[in-house]
Design an enzyme around this catalytic site. Structure first.
Site, PDB file in Angstrom:
ATOM      1  N   LYS A 167      16.591 -78.439  36.834  1.00  0.00           N
ATOM      2  CA  LYS A 167      17.854 -78.480  37.573  1.00  0.00           C
ATOM      3  C   LYS A 167      18.348 -77.059  37.873  1.00  0.00           C
ATOM      4  CE  LYS A 167      22.153 -78.451  36.148  1.00  0.00           C
ATOM      5  NZ  LYS A 167      22.804 -77.692  37.227  1.00  0.00           N
ATOM      6  N   GLU A 240      18.614 -68.688  26.931  1.00  0.00           N
ATOM      7  CA  GLU A 240      18.648 -67.302  27.422  1.00  0.00           C
ATOM      8  C   GLU A 240      20.027 -67.093  28.016  1.00  0.00           C
ATOM      9  OE1 GLU A 240      16.660 -64.945  27.000  1.00  0.00           O
ATOM     10  OE2 GLU A 240      14.659 -65.757  26.702  1.00  0.00           O
ATOM     11  N   CYS A 274      21.209 -60.665  33.972  1.00  0.00           N
ATOM     12  CA  CYS A 274      21.633 -60.803  32.573  1.00  0.00           C
ATOM     13  C   CYS A 274      21.424 -59.507  31.818  1.00  0.00           C
ATOM     14  CB  CYS A 274      20.868 -61.936  31.913  1.00  0.00           C
ATOM     15  SG  CYS A 274      19.088 -61.816  32.143  1.00  0.00           S
ATOM     16  N   GLU A 371      31.159 -59.542  29.775  1.00  0.00           N
ATOM     17  CA  GLU A 371      30.051 -59.371  30.713  1.00  0.00           C
ATOM     18  C   GLU A 371      30.604 -59.476  32.129  1.00  0.00           C
ATOM     19  OE1 GLU A 371      27.227 -62.628  31.166  1.00  0.00           O
ATOM     20  OE2 GLU A 371      25.641 -61.168  31.495  1.00  0.00           O
TER      21      GLU A 371
END
Ligand code: NAD
Length: 468
Positions: A167, A240, A274, A371
């Site tokens: 997905k 992750e 990331c 972040e």
């Protein structure tokens, strides 16, 4: 109606309804994607489960199929690349590179040995540790690299003998569905199924009884939900998650010489990586030079629609993320930070934000502690290296980090003290299929890539044969 379809059991399947997909360069809905229902998801998992017993049997056939998949993806770069740019925003050349990278990853796995280890061979017994497939994998990907991050999952999962339901993010569903359709030409029916829909589709997948493994890439927050959702069935998970990578510059670097690499490490994909550089620590002695060199490079970045020739940085991928980056920069500025370059949203349609370098941002401010995942980078001053290391490590993230110096040994000794999954010297975001990737602390659970990534899609089995 939409031109892309769910891919279930090797077939295109229409869904009863569709949802709009926005082009972030215009801010307008430019296309539709199918909205998978719970019933269609059941069909996808049933197809994956039905395909698995035959798929797991023939390792040579799996390797051949992965090679064919690599070729198919590379051949599809010109078709899928523009679709990825339209929904994700990245420059067309980078979008095509994602298709090639998928091929690169598939070829790597096509040749990777599945480890077996003899642990006993004596009068009493012959015992071997082998790796067995888990069954059906549920794979969930984010919107920053929809294709290559899917390859990190598809390659090892399929090599190990698993089948999959994949997905993509609702922000970037179309390139993934096209990719699955391309791969359906070279994989047996049901081995790779792809479904699209909203975040709730992800929840249905993680709580579904069929998959034995969830491989998830996304934010820390969603990772927590996925982990919890996997718990009742004790499904295996790989998570992750996000990062807040620090780059520590030592006092012997030439700021002008490393400015280009720092720029790429922080701003490629408009900072939406990331493991991008999200904080820079520069020594007082060269701080001003570092800021000047970096700001000079960043201010020259060609920002625009990824379909336009020569564009280096596309828009921020979606409106909530655009608002978030805008908010983090505004918060930093109100706290006393100053833009060395950038600092504002750009005029016109789309989610464009000026590539920004901030001086004077401090720990405790959101742009440093959180972040940002966008084109805005705080550059901070430090007095001694131990202080820089402890500030770099003072975070719950632990994805990666880097140290920059003309003295590789000296930099290496600093890099060894970073609490993160990858510690680079004179590089950042240097990744490859052979190189394990994962995070310390809240940046993840488990590892992707290399033999370590393959192991994450297997169960360990001891084969013990008694001799007397
Ligand atoms: P996200 O967590 O919002 O979404 C990721 C995926 O999870 C999407 O497909 C989404 O639909 C799905 N999802 C949402 N809620 C869910 C739920 N409750 N259950 C199951 N699935 C659900 O992340 P994003 O905004 O798409 O991506 C950005 C984040 O991803 C950043 O934090 C970035 O650092 C991280 N990321 C990590 C890596 C890595 O390898 N460590 C790589 C790329 C991105």
């Amino acid at each position: 109606m939409t031109d892309v379809a769910l891919i279930i059991n090797g077939q295109r399947r229409e869904a009863p309804s569709t949802f709009g997909v926005v082009n972030p360069a215009t801010g307008e809905v430019h296309a539709q994607a199918p909205e998978c229902t719970p019933e269609l998801l059941d069909e996808a998992f049933a197809a994956a489960a039905a395909a698995q017993p035959a798929w797991r049997k023939d390792e040579a056939a799996r390797r051949e199929a992965l090679k064919a998949a690599a070729n198919a993806m590379m051949a599809a770069a010109d078709t899928i690349g523009p679709v990825l740019t339209a929904e994700q925003g990245k420059p067309l050349a980078s979008a095509k590179m994602e298709c090639f990278a998928m091929g690169y990853w598939f070829n790597y796995y096509a040749d990777l040995e599945i480890p077996r280890q003899v642990i006993q061979d004596d009068k009493r017994a012959y015992a071997e540790v082998v790796r067995r497939p888990m069954g059906v994998v549920a794979a969930i990907t984010p919107w920053n690299f929809p294709l290559v991050l899917a390859a990190w999952k598809i390659g090892p999962a399929l090599l190990a003998g698993n089948t999959m339901v994949l997905k993509p993010s609702p922000y970037t569903p179309r390139a993934t569905l096209m990719m699955a359709e391309v791969l359906s030409q070279v994989l047996p029916a049901g081995v790779l199924n792809a479904v699209s829909g909203g975040d709730e589709l992800g929840k249905w997948m993680t709580s579904h009884p069929t998959p034995r493994k969830i491989s998830f890439t996304g934010s820390v927050n969603t990772g927590r939900h996925v982990y919890a959702s996997a718990a009742p069935d004790l499904k295996r998970v790989t998570l992750e998650l996000g990062g807040n990578d620090a780059a520590i510059l030592l006092d012997d670097v030439d700021p002008a010489a490393i400015a280009e690499k720092l720029y790429q490490g922080a701003f490629d994909n408009s900072g939406q990586i990331c493991s991008a550089i999200k904080r820079v620590y520069a020594p007082e002695s060269i701080y001003d030079e570092v800021v000047d060199a970096l700001a000079a490079r960043v201010s020259m970045a060609r920002v625009g629609n990824g379909m336009d020739e020569g564009v280096e940085l596309g828009p921020i991928q979606n409106k909530p993320q655009f608002e978030r980056v805008k908010g983090l920069v505004a918060d930093a500025l109100s706290g006393g930070a100053i833009p060395a370059t950038g600092g504002r949203p750009m005029e016109g349609p789309g989610y464009f934000f000026e590539p920004t370098v901030l001086v004077g941002a401090v720990e405790g401010s959101r742009i440093v502690d959180e972040e940002q995942f966008g084109p805005a980078l705080p550059v901070m001053k430090y007095r001694d290296v131990d202080e820089a290391i402890s500030r770099a490590n003072a975070t719950n993230f632990g994805l990666s980090g880097s140290v920059w110096s003309n003295d590789i040994e000296r930099a290496g000794a600093v890099a060894e003290q970073l609490e993160c999954g990858t510690a680079w010297v004179n590089a950042h975001v240097a990744l490859g299929p052979h190189q394990p990737f994962g995070g310390f602390k809240t940046s993840g659970v488990g590892i992707e890539n290399g033999p370590w990534g393959l192991e994450g899609f297997t169960e360990l089995q001891v084969q013990y044969r008694a001799r007397k």
